[in-house]
Structure formats: structure tokens, C-alpha cells
Design a protein around this motif. Structure first.
Motif, PDB file in Angstrom:
ATOM      1  N   PHE A  88     -15.141 -39.996  34.173  1.00 53.81           N
ATOM      2  CA  PHE A  88     -13.955 -39.717  35.125  1.00 53.81           C
ATOM      3  C   PHE A  88     -14.491 -40.435  36.491  1.00 53.81           C
ATOM      4  CE2 PHE A  88     -12.562 -35.799  33.039  1.00 53.81           C
ATOM      5  CZ  PHE A  88     -11.396 -36.542  32.332  1.00 53.81           C
TER       6      PHE A  88
ATOM      7  N   LYS B   7     -10.071 -37.436  28.421  1.00 56.09           N
ATOM      8  CA  LYS B   7      -9.502 -36.013  28.404  1.00 56.09           C
ATOM      9  C   LYS B   7      -9.189 -35.588  27.066  1.00 56.09           C
ATOM     10  CE  LYS B   7      -7.154 -37.015  32.810  1.00 56.09           C
ATOM     11  NZ  LYS B   7      -5.692 -37.376  33.482  1.00 56.09           N
TER      12      LYS B   7
ATOM     13  N   GLN C  25      -9.538 -43.125  30.857  1.00 57.72           N
ATOM     14  CA  GLN C  25      -9.384 -41.732  31.142  1.00 57.72           C
ATOM     15  C   GLN C  25      -8.700 -40.917  30.261  1.00 57.72           C
ATOM     16  OE1 GLN C  25      -7.894 -42.574  35.103  1.00 57.72           O
ATOM     17  NE2 GLN C  25      -9.720 -41.713  36.161  1.00 57.72           N
TER      18      GLN C  25
ATOM     19  N   THR D 162      -5.974 -37.061  38.203  1.00 62.22           N
ATOM     20  CA  THR D 162      -6.093 -38.729  37.544  1.00 62.22           C
ATOM     21  C   THR D 162      -4.614 -39.314  37.657  1.00 62.22           C
ATOM     22  OG1 THR D 162      -8.022 -38.105  36.322  1.00 62.22           O
ATOM     23  CG2 THR D 162      -7.103 -40.147  35.905  1.00 62.22           C
TER      24      THR D 162
ATOM     25  N   ASN E  23     -12.443 -43.533  38.007  1.00 64.99           N
ATOM     26  CA  ASN E  23     -11.882 -43.240  39.386  1.00 64.99           C
ATOM     27  C   ASN E  23     -12.135 -44.254  40.384  1.00 64.99           C
ATOM     28  OD1 ASN E  23     -10.298 -41.202  38.553  1.00 64.99           O
ATOM     29  ND2 ASN E  23     -11.598 -39.818  38.899  1.00 64.99           N
TER      30      ASN E  23
ATOM     31  N   GLY F  54     -10.097 -34.011  36.148  1.00 62.68           N
ATOM     32  CA  GLY F  54      -9.262 -34.895  35.493  1.00 62.68           C
ATOM     33  C   GLY F  54      -7.869 -34.632  35.710  1.00 62.68           C
TER      34      GLY F  54
END
Length: 167
Positions: free
Chosen positions: A29, A73, A69, A133, A33, A130
């Protein structure tokens, strides 16, 4: 008695593996990011100055990071499902009364319970990281992803084999 201890040792090892999985997901993450923030700024700048070919390449790269991402998750959902399975095993296979006469097994069972609680807390923290995101310029919610193995199976996102996460 030995069977209870063996099951508890397996559960401890499995939960420690789950903890490592969540740590890796958190690192993913953070990495994604960071890269997405930079790439989106570059993408906007490329569009602003008319570098359409570069903008198309950057948009493709942004999409790849967004997909990474989403995969992370899904890994959280699988790990949450693993916790549910461990809790089920604790309740049905190694209930508290079955370890009452074995002090070592009681200690191990308590340790498994602590690991479950700590891993659940780590998952909640990872969910929070998350939740905001951004995918394709809009915020996505982890809430829309499966929270259990059953839901992950229904969506085809369960990557565990006999409870062991393969991500």
C-alpha cells in the motif's frame, strides 16, 4: 493431548504467516500510494503540456499500480477469512475445556487467541490504510471487497490452499 498441542502449534505458525502477509500488504500500500501520487502528478503535467503519447503510457502505469492495490486488498480479505477459520478450529477442534488438564496447551491456546486478536487489529489498520486508496481518480472502499473466505470464493478471489494464503 499431543494432538491438541500439534493443532495449536500449527495455528500459531499459520497466524504468524498471516501477520507477515499483512505486513507485506501494508508495505505494498505504502509503495503503490507513493508511486501513484508521483505518477498522477506527472500524468497531469504531461497532459497539460501536450505530451499525449507519454500521458497514455503514464495512464497505463497508473492502472497497473491501481490493480496492484486492489490485489493487496483481496489479500486482506483472504487473511480475514483465515482468522475466521482459526477461530472455528479453536472453538470446535481445540475448545478451552479440552486443554484444561494440560498447562502447556492452555498457554499455547492463549497465545493463539492473542495472535488472532493482534492479527485482526492489524487487518483493521490495513483496511483503514486501504480505504482511501484512489483508483482511476476516485476513492474506492475496502468495504466493497469480500470480508470472508466464503465471499472471496463467491467472487473468485480466494487464493488460499487449505487455509494457507498463497499471495
Amino acid at each position: 493431548q499431543d494432538l491438541n498441542r500439534q493443532v495449536l502449534v500449527y495455528l500459531m505458525q499459520h497466524l504468524e504467516s498471516g501477520r507477515d502477509t499483512v505486513e507485506l500488504i501494508n508495505r505494498r500500500f505504502k509503495f503503490c500510494n507513493s508511486k501513484l501520487d508521483t505518477m498522477r502528478a506527472e500524468l497531469q503535467e504531461a497532459k497539460d503540456i501536450g505530451l499525449n503519447d507519454l500521458a497514455a503510457d503514464l495512464q497505463s502505469a497508473v492502472c497497473k499500480f491501481e490493480d496492484m492495490q486492489l490485489d493487496a486488498k483481496k489479500g486482506l480479505a483472504c487473511t480475514r477469512g483465515d482468522i475466521q477459520q482459526v477461530e472455528h478450529v479453536l472453538q470446535k477442534v481445540v475448545p478451552e475445556k479440552s486443554t484444561a488438564a494440560d498447562a502447556d496447551a492452555q498457554i499455547m491456546r492463549t497465545r493463539v487467541r492473542e495472535l488472532v486478536d493482534n492479527l485482526a487489529k492489524s487487518l483493521d489498520e490495513a483496511d483503514t490504510k486501504g480505504k482511501n486508496t484512489s483508483v482511476n481518480g476516485t476513492n474506492t472502499k475496502v468495504d466493497n471487497l469480500p470480508k470472508s473466505l466464503d465471499e472471496a470464493d463467491a467472487e473468485g478471489t480466494n487464493n488460499s490452499i487449505n487455509g494457507a494464503v498463497t499471495k
